[in-house]
Design a protein around this motif. Sequence first.
Motif, PDB file in Angstrom:
ATOM      1  N   TYR A 235       0.803  -1.231   0.000  1.00 53.75           N
ATOM      2  CA  TYR A 235       0.000   0.000   0.000  1.00 53.75           C
ATOM      3  C   TYR A 235       0.836   1.281   0.000  1.00 53.75           C
ATOM      4  O   TYR A 235       0.274   2.381  -0.051  1.00 53.75           O
ATOM      5  CB  TYR A 235      -0.906   0.018   1.222  1.00 53.75           C
ATOM      6  CG  TYR A 235      -2.013  -1.016   1.190  1.00 53.75           C
ATOM      7  CD1 TYR A 235      -3.024  -0.952   0.233  1.00 53.75           C
ATOM      8  CD2 TYR A 235      -2.057  -2.050   2.122  1.00 53.75           C
ATOM      9  CE1 TYR A 235      -4.040  -1.893   0.196  1.00 53.75           C
ATOM     10  CE2 TYR A 235      -3.079  -3.001   2.099  1.00 53.75           C
ATOM     11  CZ  TYR A 235      -4.059  -2.913   1.134  1.00 53.75           C
ATOM     12  OH  TYR A 235      -5.071  -3.845   1.102  1.00 53.75           O
ATOM     13  N   CYS A 238       0.222   3.841  -2.785  1.00 52.51           N
ATOM     14  CA  CYS A 238      -1.179   4.156  -3.078  1.00 52.51           C
ATOM     15  C   CYS A 238      -1.493   5.637  -2.842  1.00 52.51           C
ATOM     16  O   CYS A 238      -0.802   6.332  -2.087  1.00 52.51           O
ATOM     17  CB  CYS A 238      -2.096   3.278  -2.241  1.00 52.51           C
ATOM     18  SG  CYS A 238      -2.177   1.563  -2.816  1.00 52.51           S
ATOM     19  N   ASP A 239      -2.564   6.089  -3.475  1.00 50.81           N
ATOM     20  CA  ASP A 239      -2.928   7.503  -3.429  1.00 50.81           C
ATOM     21  C   ASP A 239      -3.148   8.001  -2.004  1.00 50.81           C
ATOM     22  O   ASP A 239      -2.815   9.147  -1.677  1.00 50.81           O
ATOM     23  CB  ASP A 239      -4.206   7.736  -4.248  1.00 50.81           C
ATOM     24  CG  ASP A 239      -4.040   7.370  -5.710  1.00 50.81           C
ATOM     25  OD1 ASP A 239      -2.885   7.332  -6.186  1.00 50.81           O
ATOM     26  OD2 ASP A 239      -5.063   7.111  -6.372  1.00 50.81           O
ATOM     27  N   THR A 326       0.854   3.029  -7.987  1.00 52.25           N
ATOM     28  CA  THR A 326       0.249   4.331  -7.717  1.00 52.25           C
ATOM     29  C   THR A 326      -1.216   4.279  -8.132  1.00 52.25           C
ATOM     30  O   THR A 326      -1.604   4.758  -9.206  1.00 52.25           O
ATOM     31  CB  THR A 326       1.007   5.440  -8.459  1.00 52.25           C
ATOM     32  OG1 THR A 326       2.394   5.342  -8.158  1.00 52.25           O
ATOM     33  CG2 THR A 326       0.503   6.815  -8.030  1.00 52.25           C
ATOM     34  N   VAL A 329      -6.178   2.793  -2.841  1.00 51.86           N
ATOM     35  CA  VAL A 329      -6.099   1.659  -1.937  1.00 51.86           C
ATOM     36  C   VAL A 329      -7.230   0.664  -2.189  1.00 51.86           C
ATOM     37  O   VAL A 329      -7.019  -0.555  -2.213  1.00 51.86           O
ATOM     38  CB  VAL A 329      -6.134   2.152  -0.478  1.00 51.86           C
ATOM     39  CG1 VAL A 329      -6.445   1.008   0.483  1.00 51.86           C
ATOM     40  CG2 VAL A 329      -4.811   2.801  -0.104  1.00 51.86           C
ATOM     41  N   LEU A 332      -6.544  -1.376  -5.365  1.00 51.46           N
ATOM     42  CA  LEU A 332      -5.495  -2.388  -5.184  1.00 51.46           C
ATOM     43  C   LEU A 332      -6.032  -3.591  -4.408  1.00 51.46           C
ATOM     44  O   LEU A 332      -5.783  -4.748  -4.775  1.00 51.46           O
ATOM     45  CB  LEU A 332      -4.296  -1.780  -4.457  1.00 51.46           C
ATOM     46  CG  LEU A 332      -3.131  -2.738  -4.174  1.00 51.46           C
ATOM     47  CD1 LEU A 332      -2.585  -3.331  -5.460  1.00 51.46           C
ATOM     48  CD2 LEU A 332      -2.022  -2.033  -3.398  1.00 51.46           C
TER      49      LEU A 332
END
Length: 345
Positions: A235, A238-239, A326, A329, A332
């Motif tokens: 994670y 992630c954004d 990228t 969350v 993903l």
Amino acid sequence: MASTLNITIPIIQAPMAGVQDWRLAAAVASAGALGSLPCGMLSADQVVAEVAAFRQATSAPLNLNFFCHTMAPLSKVAALRWQQMLAGYYDEFSLQPSEAGALRMPYDDAMAEVVAELKPDVVSFHFGLPDAGKVDALKSAGVTVLSTATTLEEALWLQDHGVDMIIAQGVEAGGHRGMFLSQDLASQQSTRTLLQELQGRVSVPVIAAGGISSAADIEQMLQLGASYVQLGTAYLLCDEAKTSEVYRQALIAETSVTALTNVFSGRPARGICNRLMRDLGNINNDVAPFPYASAALAPLKAAAEARGRGDFSSMWAGENRAACRTVGVQQLTLDLWRDMQALKD
């Protein structure tokens, strides 16, 4: 399979202090997995605020994570020795020595009162467990109690002391080792080996943590007897992650490697190798004891990152960074679940 924790995807997001807040946990929870909040570096008021924000975003279950170390006073000798080791770096950046950085604090009576009011679904611990009274209070309130084991001996100890589930942390995992019965790094083993050792020896559910990055990895751990997996490194790009730019660049660099080190906090943890680790050695017995080492590094970290360098940054990461992307969350998490389902088709 995941109904014990009232989640639909058998993934638990690893609590990651410094690189996440409630937003990342809520996004994980929204996908159907278990979101976690790292609370060891938060005040009671901050924990209350984080939980409130999470619950405003979702009604899904929540895990609050705490440390259980003994907070011994820092001796003047140890503090001076550590400052002397860092003196050249302070001079390089024209800084004055400082101990102003935030410390990792253990789960105490005051925090236990706050947790009793918040009534989280899950509470997880690192470095063992708090005293029996605090564990009993959580269980009496219907809280599911987790803690980390890195060896069979630690897993059996946790089971004997009342945990509902054991997080089996392999040596591949990023961040601090959950070691608490011994600090002998030679005792640390792979997630796969640890799971195999726990098979038939513990009666509570086991959560696999370390080196897990793909749907195939997750499925393998479940086949080896894990009821859930815990993911953290996946994670970090992630954004919703608060991962710094230098940290993100280190994560995607093909030349980056990880190692176990104690130079950032005083306890062994796996992170991306950088200048401080190269200069002082990955394991250095003269580092200030946990958790005090990190405070003196805070101004150096800030100064170096302002120049685009991660020389003094604790960039915790596991050995397997293949899942780092990228993306959001939630995306993903759902992608991993979809890929797991495809493996069974």
